[in-house]
Design a protein around this motif. Structure first.
Motif, short mmCIF file in Angstrom:
data_model
loop_
_atom_site.label_atom_id
_atom_site.label_comp_id
_atom_site.label_asym_id
_atom_site.label_seq_id
_atom_site.Cartn_x
_atom_site.Cartn_y
_atom_site.Cartn_z
N HIS A 320 29.79 -16.91 7.78
CA HIS A 320 30.26 -18.23 7.34
C HIS A 320 30.14 -19.31 8.43
CE1 HIS A 320 32.28 -17.46 3.39
NE2 HIS A 320 32.30 -16.21 3.85
N ALA A 321 30.49 -18.97 9.67
CA ALA A 321 30.64 -20.01 10.70
C ALA A 321 29.35 -20.77 11.01
CB ALA A 321 31.21 -19.39 11.98
N PRO A 322 28.15 -20.18 10.93
CA PRO A 322 26.95 -20.95 11.23
C PRO A 322 26.43 -21.77 10.04
CG PRO A 322 26.67 -18.59 11.73
CD PRO A 322 27.86 -18.74 10.85
N VAL A 323 27.06 -21.64 8.87
CA VAL A 323 26.57 -22.33 7.68
C VAL A 323 27.35 -23.62 7.49
CG1 VAL A 323 26.29 -22.19 5.17
CG2 VAL A 323 25.85 -20.17 6.59
N GLY A 324 26.61 -24.71 7.28
CA GLY A 324 27.20 -26.02 7.07
C GLY A 324 26.11 -27.06 7.01
N GLY A 325 26.48 -28.34 6.91
CA GLY A 325 25.49 -29.39 6.83
C GLY A 325 24.55 -29.17 5.66
N ALA A 329 23.89 -26.02 1.15
CA ALA A 329 23.32 -26.00 -0.20
C ALA A 329 22.69 -24.65 -0.53
CB ALA A 329 22.27 -27.11 -0.33
N PHE A 330 22.39 -23.88 0.51
CA PHE A 330 21.76 -22.58 0.31
C PHE A 330 22.76 -21.43 0.44
CE2 PHE A 330 18.69 -25.53 2.13
CZ PHE A 330 17.64 -25.45 1.24
N ALA A 331 24.05 -21.78 0.57
CA ALA A 331 25.05 -20.76 0.89
C ALA A 331 25.09 -19.64 -0.15
CB ALA A 331 26.43 -21.41 1.02
N ALA A 332 25.11 -19.99 -1.43
CA ALA A 332 25.25 -18.97 -2.47
C ALA A 332 24.00 -18.12 -2.60
CB ALA A 332 25.59 -19.64 -3.80
N ASP A 333 22.85 -18.76 -2.72
CA ASP A 333 21.62 -18.01 -2.99
C ASP A 333 21.07 -17.29 -1.77
OD1 ASP A 333 21.68 -18.85 -5.60
OD2 ASP A 333 20.39 -20.58 -5.27
N MET A 366 15.17 -17.58 13.99
CA MET A 366 15.72 -17.92 12.68
C MET A 366 16.54 -19.21 12.75
SD MET A 366 16.89 -14.12 11.44
CE MET A 366 15.77 -12.73 11.55
N PHE A 367 15.88 -20.31 13.01
CA PHE A 367 16.56 -21.60 13.17
C PHE A 367 16.43 -22.45 11.91
CE2 PHE A 367 15.07 -20.39 17.47
CZ PHE A 367 16.29 -20.33 18.11
N PHE A 368 17.50 -23.17 11.59
CA PHE A 368 17.49 -24.14 10.50
C PHE A 368 17.69 -25.52 11.14
CE2 PHE A 368 19.51 -26.79 7.29
CZ PHE A 368 18.77 -26.49 6.15
N THR A 369 16.75 -26.42 10.92
CA THR A 369 16.75 -27.67 11.67
C THR A 369 17.02 -28.92 10.83
OG1 THR A 369 14.35 -27.95 11.36
CG2 THR A 369 15.08 -26.69 13.28
N THR A 370 16.94 -28.81 9.51
CA THR A 370 17.12 -29.98 8.65
C THR A 370 18.50 -30.61 8.87
OG1 THR A 370 15.67 -29.01 6.98
CG2 THR A 370 17.11 -30.83 6.29
N GLY A 371 18.52 -31.88 9.25
CA GLY A 371 19.78 -32.58 9.48
C GLY A 371 20.46 -32.23 10.78
N GLN A 372 19.81 -31.42 11.60
CA GLN A 372 20.40 -30.97 12.86
C GLN A 372 19.54 -31.44 14.03
OE1 GLN A 372 23.39 -29.39 10.89
NE2 GLN A 372 23.31 -28.91 13.08
N SER A 373 20.17 -31.90 15.09
CA SER A 373 19.44 -32.24 16.32
C SER A 373 19.36 -31.01 17.21
CB SER A 373 20.14 -33.37 17.07
OG SER A 373 21.43 -32.96 17.51
N ARG A 374 18.32 -30.94 18.02
CA ARG A 374 18.17 -29.82 18.95
C ARG A 374 19.23 -29.89 20.04
NH1 ARG A 374 16.17 -29.92 23.94
NH2 ARG A 374 15.26 -28.03 24.88
N ASP A 375 19.48 -31.08 20.56
CA ASP A 375 20.37 -31.25 21.70
C ASP A 375 21.80 -31.54 21.26
OD1 ASP A 375 18.27 -30.90 23.56
OD2 ASP A 375 17.64 -32.98 23.23
N ILE A 376 22.72 -31.17 22.12
CA ILE A 376 24.15 -31.32 21.84
C ILE A 376 24.77 -32.20 22.92
CG2 ILE A 376 26.34 -30.12 21.51
CD1 ILE A 376 24.69 -27.59 20.84
N SER A 377 25.27 -33.34 22.52
CA SER A 377 25.98 -34.20 23.46
C SER A 377 27.47 -34.22 23.18
CB SER A 377 25.43 -35.64 23.39
OG SER A 377 25.57 -36.17 22.07
N ASP A 378 27.86 -33.74 21.99
CA ASP A 378 29.27 -33.68 21.61
C ASP A 378 29.54 -32.31 20.98
OD1 ASP A 378 31.93 -34.40 20.96
OD2 ASP A 378 31.31 -34.99 18.95
N ILE A 379 30.39 -31.55 21.60
CA ILE A 379 30.69 -30.18 21.15
C ILE A 379 31.13 -30.16 19.69
CG2 ILE A 379 32.33 -28.28 21.42
CD1 ILE A 379 32.37 -28.86 24.42
N PHE A 380 31.88 -31.16 19.28
CA PHE A 380 32.57 -31.11 18.00
C PHE A 380 31.78 -31.72 16.84
CE2 PHE A 380 35.72 -31.44 21.46
CZ PHE A 380 36.21 -30.14 21.38
#
Length: 545
Positions: A320-325, A329-333, A366-380
């Motif tokens: 569960h924890a890595p799924v979001g954003g 939309a793909f959580a169920a299938d 196994m990376f999912f990148t849609t809507g996600q940036s590679r770099d992290i400037s804010d932990i939260f």
């Protein structure tokens, strides 16, 4: 014992092993269970003894006496967080170059930044979990001595059966003591000979507990089942694997390298275990990894069952924890769950381990990148950092787990087993031990193992084994690609001298977005203040804490 140890172990088995919830480990090592059933009745029947043993295994997977919440084993922290596997994963992965979590619960952000102290409630939960498990194992071992079995009039056949169960409990205790010295260094110690309700546990050095673990594992080897005799039981293969890990890290634990022994026990696994690499890497992390080809690679799993081992820790957390954003939309299938929790992402340093990054042809990327940036400037900010799709609650053929909504379930709980030990890890440990000078192996065989792993991943083969510092760095990077998010990384980085060093940094190491070195004391987690106050026999493992 079933292929999957279930949460529904039977009222008698649970009654035979119930301990009060604990908020500190003081006394846990020498507690006796509160019996509703008479011990002499329970331990007179091998079938009931087997059920009690199943509870020892289940303690790695579940968080309490009820499931998924309501009667926690330990207190002082949310029960979902308190789960052994969830705590172990967070401690081994979040402080490293592989994972980051967006949540701001309690002191959890300290893991991201390597800024914890002796009052951190997550450090304390890991510590309490370890020693709670040890206390359960101690009592089982205490109740299954030769004298106790004779007093209860057990037949020779029943005694032989229970000796195997007892050896498994000793393995589980050794596993937790390994976690203890790996994470905390010098720790309180008691075994089955400690007087119940007697004096508080004495502290033993890391080296002393190392010797205890080593001696125990060698002593029980002959009593354990052969490798792969029954899925999910601690057998000789699991014993050899833990010895390999112990010896590979011996210089860290004792100051003396033991690479010859690491090669020897890796060879035991590799030549006598009958294991084989699963043809498809992704299938190691699907609901049917307890069957078919994936099962042939897994040496020791922590099992899960969506209907019978309900917990908000363990694999429920890891799916569960890595799924979001956009991935939600793909959580169920695609993941067999009702929805994600939007917490865990990959750090850029893990992405960069793969040639081509997130678009690498390496099948392990196994990376999912849609809507996600590679770099992290804010932990939260969950949208910062690529998402990882490694763990799923679907089978290798796309069938959702038993608790999926399509199957009439809640869409919360997971069937996928966690592969705590598996063959590829042992092969890479063999390669590393040989490169570090361990005798009994060869560069030729090491190259074969390394290339077998890379061949499965679709990665370029090595024409020759890299040696020296380049070879060791190659192995460390290959371990990141092969074993990421499986709970190995902190231990690996410490063995390489890189966990606290400023020579290698990653996002938010030391609390800054670009990363920085931290004090050497962070190679160990501190003994919690609660235990230092309650047990005057203990001293903190580093004055900096």
């Amino acid at each position: 014992m079933k292929n999957k140890f279930t949460r529904t172990l039977g009222a008698l088995a649970l009654a035979a092993l119930l301990l009060p919830a604990v908020s500190s480990c003081v006394g846990d090592l020498d507690q006796t269970p509160e019996f509703d059933a008479v011990p002499d009745v329970v331990y007179r029947d091998p079938a009931q003894v087997k059920q009690v043993l199943a509870r020892l295994y289940a303690t790695l997977a579940v968080s309490g006496q009820q499931g998924p919440a309501g009667q926690p084993d330990i207190t002082g922290i949310d029960e979902g967080f308190s789960n052994y596997l969830r705590q172990y994963w967070m401690a081994q992965e979040l402080p490293t170059d592989e994972a980051i979590i967006a949540w701001n619960d309690g002191n959890l952000p300290d893991y991201n930044k390597l800024t914890w102290n002796a009052n951190n409630n997550f450090v304390r939960a890991m510590y309490d979990r370890i020693f709670y498990q040890i206390s359960l194992c101690n009592e089982f071992i205490r109740q299954t001595t030769e004298d106790r079995m004779s007093e209860r009039g057990l037949s020779d056949g029943d005694k032989a059966t229970i000796r195997v169960y007892r050896a498994e409990a000793r393995f589980l205790r050794a596993l937790s003591y390994w976690h203890a010295i790996d994470m905390f260094g010098n720790v309180p110690f008691a075994d089955e000979t400690a007087a119940v309700g007697g004096s508080l546990p004495q502290q033993k050095s890391r080296a002393e507990v190392f010797t205890f673990i080593e001696t125990e594992l060698k002593a029980i080897e002959g009593d354990l089942l052969p490798p792969r005799a029954e899925y999910a039981r601690a057998d000789k293969g699991a014993c050899w694997t833990l010895l390999t890990k112990l010896y590979l890290n011996a210089q860290v634990y004792t100051g003396t390298p033991r690479y010859n022994e690491a090669v020897f026990y890796a060879n035991e696994v590799l030549t006598k275990g009958g294991y084989s690499l699963a043809p498809a890497y992704r299938n190691l992390f699907r609901t049917d990894n307890n069957r078919a080809a994936a099962r042939n690679e897994i040496i020791f799993p922590v099992t899960s069952d969506g209907r019978n081992t309900k917990t908000y820790g363990g694999m429920t957390f890891l799916v569960h924890a890595p799924v979001g954003g956009a991935l939600d939309a793909f959580a169920a299938d695609s993941f067999g769950i009702a929805g994600g929790w939007g917490g865990v992402r990959a750090k850029s340093t893990l992405v960069d381990k793969f040639d081509g990054g997130a678009t690498s042809s390496d099948r392990r990327a196994m990376f999912f990148t849609t809507g996600q940036s590679r770099d992290i400037s804010d932990i939260f900010t969950f949208s910062q950092g690529y998402l990882m799709t490694k763990y799923r609650n679907i089978s290798s053929t796309g069938v959702p787990g038993t608790d999926a909504k399509v199957n009439g379930g809640e869409g919360n709980f997971i069937d996928t087993d966690f592969p705590m030990f598996r063959l590829a890890d042992v092969e890479l440990m063999y390669v590393e031990a040989v490169l570090r000078g361990g005798t009994g192996g060869s560069n030729t065989q090491a190259l074969t193992y390394l290339n077998d792993i890379r061949r499965r991943a679709g990665a370029t083969q090595f024409a020759a084994l890299p040696t020296g510092s380049q070879g060791l760095q190659t192995v460390l990077d290959e371990r990141a690609r092969e074993l990421y998010w499986e709970g190995h990384r902190r231990t690996d980085l410490i063995r390489y001298g890189l966990f606290t060093s400023g020579n290698y940094v990653w996002p938010f190491k030391g609390g800054t977005a670009v990363g920085q070195g931290v004090a050497a004391r962070f190679n160990l987690f501190p003994i919690p203040t609660t235990d230092l106050v309650a047990n005057p026999n203990l001293q903190q493992n580093d004055p900096g804490y």
